[in-house]
Design a protein around this motif. Sequence first.
Motif, PDB file in Angstrom:
ATOM      1  N   ARG A 131     -21.240  96.792 103.988  1.00  0.00           N
ATOM      2  CA  ARG A 131     -20.683  95.662 103.268  1.00  0.00           C
ATOM      3  C   ARG A 131     -21.204  94.247 103.901  1.00  0.00           C
ATOM      4  N   VAL A 132     -21.055  94.015 103.176  1.00  0.00           N
ATOM      5  CA  VAL A 132     -21.713  92.655 104.148  1.00  0.00           C
ATOM      6  C   VAL A 132     -20.652  91.419 104.172  1.00  0.00           C
ATOM      7  N   THR A 133     -20.133  91.223 105.815  1.00  0.00           N
ATOM      8  CA  THR A 133     -19.346  90.669 106.102  1.00  0.00           C
ATOM      9  C   THR A 133     -20.137  89.667 106.724  1.00  0.00           C
ATOM     10  N   ASP A 167     -15.817  96.819  94.210  1.00  0.00           N
ATOM     11  CA  ASP A 167     -16.210  97.264  95.837  1.00  0.00           C
ATOM     12  C   ASP A 167     -16.381  98.670  95.584  1.00  0.00           C
ATOM     13  N   SER A 168     -16.205  99.921  95.295  1.00  0.00           N
ATOM     14  CA  SER A 168     -16.095 101.359  95.882  1.00  0.00           C
ATOM     15  C   SER A 168     -17.198 101.502  94.551  1.00  0.00           C
ATOM     16  N   LYS A 169     -17.339 103.445  94.950  1.00  0.00           N
ATOM     17  CA  LYS A 169     -18.950 103.736  94.343  1.00  0.00           C
ATOM     18  C   LYS A 169     -18.002 104.782  93.287  1.00  0.00           C
ATOM     19  N   LEU A 195      -5.504 106.791  90.144  1.00  0.00           N
ATOM     20  CA  LEU A 195      -6.464 106.192  91.332  1.00  0.00           C
ATOM     21  C   LEU A 195      -7.199 107.135  91.881  1.00  0.00           C
ATOM     22  N   PRO A 196      -8.575 107.023  91.270  1.00  0.00           N
ATOM     23  CA  PRO A 196      -9.410 108.962  92.187  1.00  0.00           C
ATOM     24  C   PRO A 196      -9.096 108.396  93.213  1.00  0.00           C
ATOM     25  N   LYS A 197      -9.671 109.776  94.410  1.00  0.00           N
ATOM     26  CA  LYS A 197      -9.749 109.826  95.242  1.00  0.00           C
ATOM     27  C   LYS A 197     -10.130 108.939  96.421  1.00  0.00           C
ATOM     28  N   GLU A 198     -11.765 108.679  96.023  1.00  0.00           N
ATOM     29  CA  GLU A 198     -12.262 107.849  96.500  1.00  0.00           C
ATOM     30  C   GLU A 198     -11.380 105.939  96.682  1.00  0.00           C
ATOM     31  N   LEU A 199     -10.738 106.469  96.927  1.00  0.00           N
ATOM     32  CA  LEU A 199      -9.501 104.382  96.463  1.00  0.00           C
ATOM     33  C   LEU A 199      -8.104 105.255  97.185  1.00  0.00           C
ATOM     34  N   ASP A 200      -7.872 105.105  98.166  1.00  0.00           N
ATOM     35  CA  ASP A 200      -7.321 105.370  98.935  1.00  0.00           C
ATOM     36  C   ASP A 200      -5.931 104.633  98.476  1.00  0.00           C
ATOM     37  N   ALA A 201      -5.076 105.763  98.034  1.00  0.00           N
ATOM     38  CA  ALA A 201      -4.085 105.679  96.850  1.00  0.00           C
ATOM     39  C   ALA A 201      -2.531 105.026  97.969  1.00  0.00           C
ATOM     40  N   VAL A 202      -2.489 105.271  98.807  1.00  0.00           N
ATOM     41  CA  VAL A 202      -0.979 104.612 100.141  1.00  0.00           C
ATOM     42  C   VAL A 202      -1.968 103.349 100.407  1.00  0.00           C
ATOM     43  N   HIS A 203      -3.209 102.827 101.015  1.00  0.00           N
ATOM     44  CA  HIS A 203      -3.788 101.618 100.763  1.00  0.00           C
ATOM     45  C   HIS A 203      -3.109 100.400  99.280  1.00  0.00           C
ATOM     46  N   ALA A 204      -3.760 101.389  98.279  1.00  0.00           N
ATOM     47  CA  ALA A 204      -4.006 100.525  97.792  1.00  0.00           C
ATOM     48  C   ALA A 204      -2.521 100.186  96.821  1.00  0.00           C
ATOM     49  N   GLN A 205      -1.375 100.872  97.147  1.00  0.00           N
ATOM     50  CA  GLN A 205       0.075 100.639  96.908  1.00  0.00           C
ATOM     51  C   GLN A 205       0.635  99.709  98.254  1.00  0.00           C
ATOM     52  N   GLU A 246     -24.374  99.917  86.260  1.00  0.00           N
ATOM     53  CA  GLU A 246     -23.795  99.344  85.136  1.00  0.00           C
ATOM     54  C   GLU A 246     -22.833  99.324  84.859  1.00  0.00           C
ATOM     55  N   GLU A 247     -20.795 100.664  84.968  1.00  0.00           N
ATOM     56  CA  GLU A 247     -19.857  99.989  84.758  1.00  0.00           C
ATOM     57  C   GLU A 247     -20.050  99.176  85.529  1.00  0.00           C
ATOM     58  N   LYS A 248     -20.536  98.854  86.445  1.00  0.00           N
ATOM     59  CA  LYS A 248     -19.736  98.051  87.238  1.00  0.00           C
ATOM     60  C   LYS A 248     -20.201  96.248  86.722  1.00  0.00           C
ATOM     61  N   LYS A 249     -21.109  96.187  86.754  1.00  0.00           N
ATOM     62  CA  LYS A 249     -21.703  95.486  85.618  1.00  0.00           C
ATOM     63  C   LYS A 249     -20.829  94.355  84.339  1.00  0.00           C
ATOM     64  N   ARG A 250     -20.825  95.566  83.747  1.00  0.00           N
ATOM     65  CA  ARG A 250     -20.106  95.886  82.451  1.00  0.00           C
ATOM     66  C   ARG A 250     -18.071  95.013  83.141  1.00  0.00           C
ATOM     67  N   TYR A 251     -18.101  95.702  83.780  1.00  0.00           N
ATOM     68  CA  TYR A 251     -16.675  95.835  83.930  1.00  0.00           C
ATOM     69  C   TYR A 251     -16.246  94.635  84.358  1.00  0.00           C
ATOM     70  N   SER A 252     -17.443  93.936  85.311  1.00  0.00           N
ATOM     71  CA  SER A 252     -16.916  92.653  86.106  1.00  0.00           C
ATOM     72  C   SER A 252     -17.286  91.642  85.143  1.00  0.00           C
ATOM     73  N   GLU A 253     -17.569  91.734  83.642  1.00  0.00           N
ATOM     74  CA  GLU A 253     -17.909  90.610  82.866  1.00  0.00           C
ATOM     75  C   GLU A 253     -16.859  90.311  82.202  1.00  0.00           C
TER      76      GLU A 253
END
Length: 789
Positions: free
Chosen positions: A380-382, A231-233, A168-178, A238-245
């Motif tokens: 984020r929109v909530t 959700d992250s940056k 995981l890149p540092k932008e994604l909290d590894a502790v939170h993910a685990q 373009e990558e998000k669009k392709r990945y979502s698809e």
Amino acid sequence: MVNAAECYQIAEQKAIEYFKSLYQQLAFKTYSSTLTKDILSWKHNHIHHHSFLSGLFGRKDKPNSQEYHKYIHWLDYTGKLDNYLDRSIAYIFLRDLGKALDSPATQARIQHVVDSLKEQLTRSVTLDRANGTEKISFVGLYRNAQKEGVGSTLLWVLDKLKTMSDHLPKELDAVHAQRKVIKIIAGVLMHEIEEMSSNTSPEERSRKIDEAIRLGYSYGLTYPLIDDLLDSKVLSLEEKKRYSELIRTTLITGNVPELGEWIGMNSDLVKYVHSELSDSFEYIKVHQRPGAQKSFFELAYVFFNAQDVDRVKDLSNQNYSNEDLYIPVILKSSFSRLIARSVISAPVDIGFDNRTFYYGIYNQLADDFSDMFEDLKEERVTPYTYYIKYHVQRQDLINPFELYWTVISNLIHNVYHSDTKTCEVILDRAINGLKRFKERMGTERYDEVMGLFASVNPKFNDLVQKMVRKADDVDFLDKLLRDRMITILKNEKAEQEAFVDTIQTVGKQISGILNIAKTLDNPLLNQTIIDSANYSLEAGGKKVRPLMAWAMGVNGYGLDPKAIAPLLRSLEYMHTASLIYDDLPSQDNAYTRRGRQTLHVVYNIAIAELTGLFLTQKAIEELTSLDPFDPKIVLNLIQYATRLIEDMCKGQAMDLDSKGKRLTLEQLNMMYFYKTGLAFEASLVMPAILAQEKEAQIEALKEFAHHAGIAFQIKDDLLDAEGDPVLLGKLTGKDVENNNSTFVTLLGSEGARKEMWDHYCQAMEELEYVPRNTTFLKQLLNYIVKRDH
């Protein structure tokens, strides 16, 4: 094949009807009068008027809830533990298992779990002997997994979590993910256990638990690797669009598309994510029972699509309707929990499905309230962030805090039919959530939040705030475990970073003091022996033994690093000498060591043999240079060291004599202890001797070294069978080539791995008897069993 449009439309229509019902209740503010009566009845059990003496002695001694074992002990001592566990387990049955608390069968099951859990908790309330703090360790978890017959499964999932964290890149909290993945695993496991009958055999129980853990990981992985990643940056638009698809196509067709070429900085990350999610998806597919697969895909599609609809919202757009804001929330919050049951192909339960569908938004609104400022910062929109930004311009916007209480009222009286127990648990949770938010944000910030969200109904809010200020006994075990898990993961990460830093900085310092200077007094003296010794000493290596001695001596006993420098040199000289002998043609006949040619290849066999003898003598000579210490203690140290070298020679002879023979497990353990455990023992016991440590602690260190050394050797066996020669710096497969008996040849890879972890656990358990700073040794042990070279 999933009819995506149809299944989402059906789910969306149900969500719209639910939202309309909530909106109508909110419009008439029916929640206010209804919940006022509930809270007034509820408060009698939660606002206690303490006497002067109880206030003086009781509350003063209440530990912080984050002090896990102390807090459990306090609850038990004050007689509060039963109620604490009862509401905690009842809430889990309500939220995670979708049970109705008014069911006699559910009540009986909750009581059974509470009784069992209480016994476990009160039995485990012990203080760590080393530093007086609470202890939750992998060892206890592994021992319990062994009893259930899923020790290997636990090791598998821990390895998976570590690999995920590493990628995981540092932008994604590894502790939170685990934490997220572990939480999902626990949820799926609970569903599976609840589906088992009392007649389930131990073998079948182990199989089901193993499968549930793997299914939980496979499903849980979607949170960090799909939801959080999108959700992250980290990825571009373009990558998000392709990945979502890719995800959408997978859920609709039931097959994972090929990734194809992925250009850019995120190529390695996406390749890992695609590979890991593909494996997880296939595992879930294979373990879906006939007829359950289509339902699982439909649920998964609705969940993903609702997330995707929510994800693409832009906080700068002020035109979203209330339906736009809340319908996806209803869908994603309910379908995420429906999947947890579907993933194990559990039988259809209409009651569960309905309760879970109506319950989801309650949990989501509570989470969004807690995270509103972080969400606002990330734009984020909530419902909360949108209301904060546009409530002045948009008078039509629903106040999400009011809707939250409307949902609570609806759940208690319309979904759970005014059940007293359900009312108690839900109000406990609601007040607990506000209390925790207030503690985290501070009173001033909390009052500002309440001024914005709760001022529309001041009388009801006054009552709620009174409960927040005064209500006791609203804590929950899952929150305690959550906080503790986060603390453990963060502490573990910090300890790992400190360990790596020590390895690098101290290892470099040790390397700097190993070089043997040439004598200049006799120009006729052949200096080749010193060159060859320095060649071996400069070959790199992990410096495990002198690092252990440094950590025990400096961190454990407070010895002066400069004063014990001769000891550090002595240990590395002894170890290097043993490697030189081990590589000789008459022994292992190795050609490379630490990524370089072995000494006898660079020079010759005779020089190698002399160099080994030279370094052994230098090791003893170094010990005579421990000037700051009492000469009698140094003499004892030298006597201990010479006996140790004798025993290590016996161990190597045992190793040579074993070639071509099939050893028993007992013989193999003994040989490995003599080969490696003794060197580890020296690294710990020698600083202890200098510090004049008590015999009982020295014995514990010897036992630790015994098991750590064997674990080290088993890992070497596994690396020789499965490792990467490039990372190892030497050829693999030598044990098979030389017909050596190893744990792998004797037990197979899986059996060897189990044996290694058993020695790991025994080593960790021995450290409990060492009242010193042993953090480095614990991390070293983790490194030993997890290393790839």
